[in-house]
Design a protein around this motif. Structure first.
Motif, PDB file in Angstrom:
ATOM      1  N   LYS A  83       0.812  -1.212   0.000  1.00 50.74           N
ATOM      2  CA  LYS A  83       0.000   0.000   0.000  1.00 50.74           C
ATOM      3  C   LYS A  83       0.849   1.267   0.000  1.00 50.74           C
ATOM      4  CE  LYS A  83      -3.858  -2.198   2.458  1.00 50.74           C
ATOM      5  NZ  LYS A  83      -4.647  -2.228   3.726  1.00 50.74           N
ATOM      6  N   LYS A  84       2.140   1.150   0.289  1.00 50.82           N
ATOM      7  CA  LYS A  84       3.012   2.320   0.270  1.00 50.82           C
ATOM      8  C   LYS A  84       3.000   2.938  -1.130  1.00 50.82           C
ATOM      9  CE  LYS A  84       4.479   1.096   4.432  1.00 50.82           C
ATOM     10  NZ  LYS A  84       4.042   1.762   5.660  1.00 50.82           N
ATOM     11  N   ASP A  85       3.001   4.265  -1.191  1.00 54.38           N
ATOM     12  CA  ASP A  85       2.769   4.954  -2.462  1.00 54.38           C
ATOM     13  C   ASP A  85       3.715   4.528  -3.576  1.00 54.38           C
ATOM     14  OD1 ASP A  85       0.699   6.321  -1.335  1.00 54.38           O
ATOM     15  OD2 ASP A  85       1.833   8.159  -0.940  1.00 54.38           O
ATOM     16  N   ALA A  86       5.036   4.538  -3.283  1.00 50.84           N
ATOM     17  CA  ALA A  86       6.011   4.215  -4.327  1.00 50.84           C
ATOM     18  C   ALA A  86       5.868   2.772  -4.771  1.00 50.84           C
ATOM     19  CB  ALA A  86       7.429   4.483  -3.829  1.00 50.84           C
ATOM     20  N   VAL A  87       5.641   1.863  -3.815  1.00 51.54           N
ATOM     21  CA  VAL A  87       5.481   0.442  -4.153  1.00 51.54           C
ATOM     22  C   VAL A  87       4.222   0.235  -4.961  1.00 51.54           C
ATOM     23  CG1 VAL A  87       5.127  -1.861  -3.192  1.00 51.54           C
ATOM     24  CG2 VAL A  87       6.785  -0.317  -2.147  1.00 51.54           C
ATOM     25  N   SER A  88       3.128   0.847  -4.542  1.00 53.23           N
ATOM     26  CA  SER A  88       1.861   0.705  -5.253  1.00 53.23           C
ATOM     27  C   SER A  88       1.968   1.206  -6.685  1.00 53.23           C
ATOM     28  CB  SER A  88       0.770   1.475  -4.504  1.00 53.23           C
ATOM     29  OG  SER A  88      -0.448   1.436  -5.207  1.00 53.23           O
ATOM     30  N   ALA A  89       2.634   2.357  -6.853  1.00 52.51           N
ATOM     31  CA  ALA A  89       2.793   2.907  -8.208  1.00 52.51           C
ATOM     32  C   ALA A  89       3.577   1.967  -9.099  1.00 52.51           C
ATOM     33  CB  ALA A  89       3.492   4.271  -8.132  1.00 52.51           C
ATOM     34  N   ARG A  90       4.607   1.365  -8.559  1.00 47.70           N
ATOM     35  CA  ARG A  90       5.437   0.454  -9.349  1.00 47.70           C
ATOM     36  C   ARG A  90       4.698  -0.857  -9.650  1.00 47.70           C
ATOM     37  NH1 ARG A  90      10.911   1.305  -8.507  1.00 47.70           N
ATOM     38  NH2 ARG A  90      11.288  -0.788  -9.310  1.00 47.70           N
TER      39      ARG A  90
ATOM     40  N   SER B 228       7.950  14.451   3.557  1.00 52.18           N
ATOM     41  CA  SER B 228       6.612  13.876   3.555  1.00 52.18           C
ATOM     42  C   SER B 228       6.439  12.816   2.473  1.00 52.18           C
ATOM     43  CB  SER B 228       5.566  14.977   3.380  1.00 52.18           C
ATOM     44  OG  SER B 228       5.778  15.692   2.170  1.00 52.18           O
ATOM     45  N   ASP B 229       7.245  12.898   1.406  1.00 50.83           N
ATOM     46  CA  ASP B 229       7.156  11.870   0.363  1.00 50.83           C
ATOM     47  C   ASP B 229       7.739  10.539   0.834  1.00 50.83           C
ATOM     48  OD1 ASP B 229       9.721  12.973   0.465  1.00 50.83           O
ATOM     49  OD2 ASP B 229      10.100  12.652  -1.669  1.00 50.83           O
ATOM     50  N   GLN B 230       8.380  10.527   2.011  1.00 53.27           N
ATOM     51  CA  GLN B 230       8.954   9.311   2.570  1.00 53.27           C
ATOM     52  C   GLN B 230       8.093   8.729   3.702  1.00 53.27           C
ATOM     53  OE1 GLN B 230      12.125   7.641   1.909  1.00 53.27           O
ATOM     54  NE2 GLN B 230      11.682   8.706  -0.003  1.00 53.27           N
ATOM     55  N   TRP B 231       6.891   9.229   3.848  1.00 52.12           N
ATOM     56  CA  TRP B 231       6.079   8.855   4.997  1.00 52.12           C
ATOM     57  C   TRP B 231       5.891   7.344   5.116  1.00 52.12           C
ATOM     58  CZ3 TRP B 231       5.091  11.206   9.283  1.00 52.12           C
ATOM     59  CH2 TRP B 231       4.067  10.763  10.122  1.00 52.12           C
ATOM     60  N   GLY B 232       5.698   6.667   3.997  1.00 52.66           N
ATOM     61  CA  GLY B 232       5.528   5.213   4.044  1.00 52.66           C
ATOM     62  C   GLY B 232       6.728   4.505   4.618  1.00 52.66           C
ATOM     63  N   ASN B 233       7.924   4.949   4.254  1.00 54.39           N
ATOM     64  CA  ASN B 233       9.144   4.363   4.807  1.00 54.39           C
ATOM     65  C   ASN B 233       9.345   4.762   6.268  1.00 54.39           C
ATOM     66  OD1 ASN B 233       9.912   3.048   2.422  1.00 54.39           O
ATOM     67  ND2 ASN B 233      10.953   4.862   1.646  1.00 54.39           N
ATOM     68  N   LEU B 234       8.957   5.992   6.602  1.00 50.75           N
ATOM     69  CA  LEU B 234       9.121   6.450   7.984  1.00 50.75           C
ATOM     70  C   LEU B 234       8.261   5.629   8.939  1.00 50.75           C
ATOM     71  CD1 LEU B 234       9.066  10.352   7.518  1.00 50.75           C
ATOM     72  CD2 LEU B 234      11.041   8.849   7.568  1.00 50.75           C
ATOM     73  N   THR B 235       7.024   5.364   8.562  1.00 48.48           N
ATOM     74  CA  THR B 235       6.130   4.627   9.453  1.00 48.48           C
ATOM     75  C   THR B 235       6.548   3.167   9.615  1.00 48.48           C
ATOM     76  OG1 THR B 235       4.615   4.192   7.605  1.00 48.48           O
ATOM     77  CG2 THR B 235       4.146   6.107   8.993  1.00 48.48           C
ATOM     78  N   ALA B 236       7.354   2.663   8.677  1.00 43.34           N
ATOM     79  CA  ALA B 236       7.847   1.291   8.827  1.00 43.34           C
ATOM     80  C   ALA B 236       8.646   1.152  10.117  1.00 43.34           C
ATOM     81  CB  ALA B 236       8.708   0.903   7.618  1.00 43.34           C
ATOM     82  N   GLY B 237       9.401   2.193  10.464  1.00 37.30           N
ATOM     83  CA  GLY B 237      10.217   2.145  11.677  1.00 37.30           C
ATOM     84  C   GLY B 237       9.401   2.237  12.944  1.00 37.30           C
TER      85      GLY B 237
END
Length: 423
Positions: free
Chosen positions: A149-156, A194-203
């Protein structure tokens, strides 16, 4: 120490956060340790990274303890881009770029005193980790349905390019970084874009699952121009880099001199340490007298000084003035002069110097020899800020600046340069 939250909000530096009230409460108990990560995907940091480093510095000035992470491990993998797979760099190149980025971050933080910054590298805790241990101890806490569901992953995943398992795993590595820093240094906050929010919440999710503790995130906004383009991209289509060999101090200064009026206040707040009173006054002056560009000049001076120092900034300002006849060209250093002319347009000339009219055409200031002669006759041609009135005039080699350069100008505002070589 809690006032820093108000300061960051006033400066427009909080786009997303986990729980600001909880963060305030944590900060009220005393200094916290926080981190921001930078991947060596290029040999230099860029404009966007600068906002993160300066945000780290603001937190440090408020008494908190920064960890600057340069990703020797995550840099080998690559953060997924929405468009296409990254080209993997060699381990040797990545290690070299790690050192370059560390050397750029170093002067912008304080590595002394009670809240001294610390430089960390996630290769230190990943290179000895076995695949089985990584999968058992870290991977088991991640759910694929959440990861996609992370934006970059979903787009790819929805593109023809797809996404490799390597890049898909990036968010696990970044999440592990926060967990490791939490264990080693009691790190309680991660900052980022903010464009890294998906990666930030992983931590934060990983720390909560492993330890039961809650930690914090702050994400800065992406700043865009009137057209919606992310700023920090030069007019030539490349990034505005912090390395002087990639974006010269003059070009760096000029980038900020030329930002649109609507962005002046935003950038003064986000990228300078000017106080509220001065920023508010500059915002008003920019609105009332836009032609004076007072806000842009102060912005360019302040940010260039932060990145390149007072001496290079003074040279950039001097070059900006001298090219348009408001300063002495001879006082500019050769590197600064060449950088300035390269930005304006620099033509190469070999052998004997042609007449000024031909130089005007060669440099692109005019389209034809007839136009060149007309410009000279009408008094609109200048060489090294001296008006040329003779259509047959030839430059004396003694007038070459640093034995190599000429500054040509048509009228008051159109400048180009010539670089001469004997053979």
């Amino acid at each position: 120490m809690t006032d820093i939250i108000d300061e960051l909000q006033w400066r427009g530096l909080i786009a997303l956060s986990t729980d600001l009230d909880a963060l305030r409460a944590t900060m009220a108990k005393g200094p916290i340790t926080y981190y921001c990560g930078f991947d060596p995907t290029a040999p230099s940091l860029h404009f966007g990274n600068l906002m993160q480093i300066l945000t780290m510095r603001r937190l440090q000035l408020a008494g908190h303890k920064p960890l600057a992470l340069v990703g020797g491990a995550t840099g080998l993998i690559g953060d997924p881009r929405p468009s296409a797979e990254r080209v993997l760099k060699t381990k040797e190149q990545t290690a070299e770029w790690v050192e370059r980025l560390q050397s750029q971050i170093g002067p912008l933080l304080d590595f002394t005193g009670p809240n001294a910054a610390r430089m960390v590298n996630n290769l230190d805790w990943t290179q000895g980790l076995s695949t089985l241990d990584f999968l058992r101890d870290i991977g088991k806490h991640f759910r694929v349905n959440t990861m996609i569901k992370k934006d970059a992953v979903s787009a790819r995943m929805n593109s023809d390019a797809g996404i490799s398992y390597t890049e898909f795993s990036y968010q696990i590595l970044q999440g592990m970084d926060f967990l490791e820093l939490f264990k080693r240094y009691d790190c309680r906050l991660q900052t980022g874009g903010s464009d890294q929010w998906g990666n930030l919440t992983a931590g934060t999710d990983l720390i909560h699952k492993v330890t039961g503790e809650s930690v914090h995130l702050l994400a800065t906004p992406l700043i865009t121009d009137a057209s919606g383009e992310k700023i920090g991209k030069s007019t030539g289509g490349g990034s505005v880099w912090l390395a002087p060999e990639m974006t010269s101090p003059y070009a760096f200064y000029q980038y900020f001199i030329n930002v649109e009026d609507s962005l002046v206040g935003t950038l003064l707040r986000a990228l300078t340490f000017l106080d509220r009173e001065e920023i508010t006054a500059l915002e008003k002056e920019t609105a009332d007298k836009p032609a004076a560009r007072a806000g842009q000049r102060r912005l360019a001076e302040a940010v260039t000084t932060i990145v390149h120092g007072e001496e290079e900034t003074a040279q950039a300002i001097a070059a900006s003035q001298a090219l348009f006849g408001r300063g002495a060209l001879a006082e500019l250093s050769a590197p600064t002069l060449r950088s300035a002319l390269a930005e304006a347009g620099l033509a190469g000339v070999r052998g004997s110097l042609p007449p000024v009219a031909a130089l005007l055409k060669e440099s692109g200031l005019v389209a034809s020899m007839n136009e060149a002669r007309r410009t000279i006759t009408e008094g609109g041609a200048y060489v090294n800020n001296e008006r040329v009135t003779d259509v047959e005039a030839v430059v004396d080699p003694a007038d070459l600046l640093h034995g190599r350069y000429l500054v040509l100008r048509r009228g008051r505002r159109t400048v180009a340069g010539v670089e001469w070589t004997a053979e």
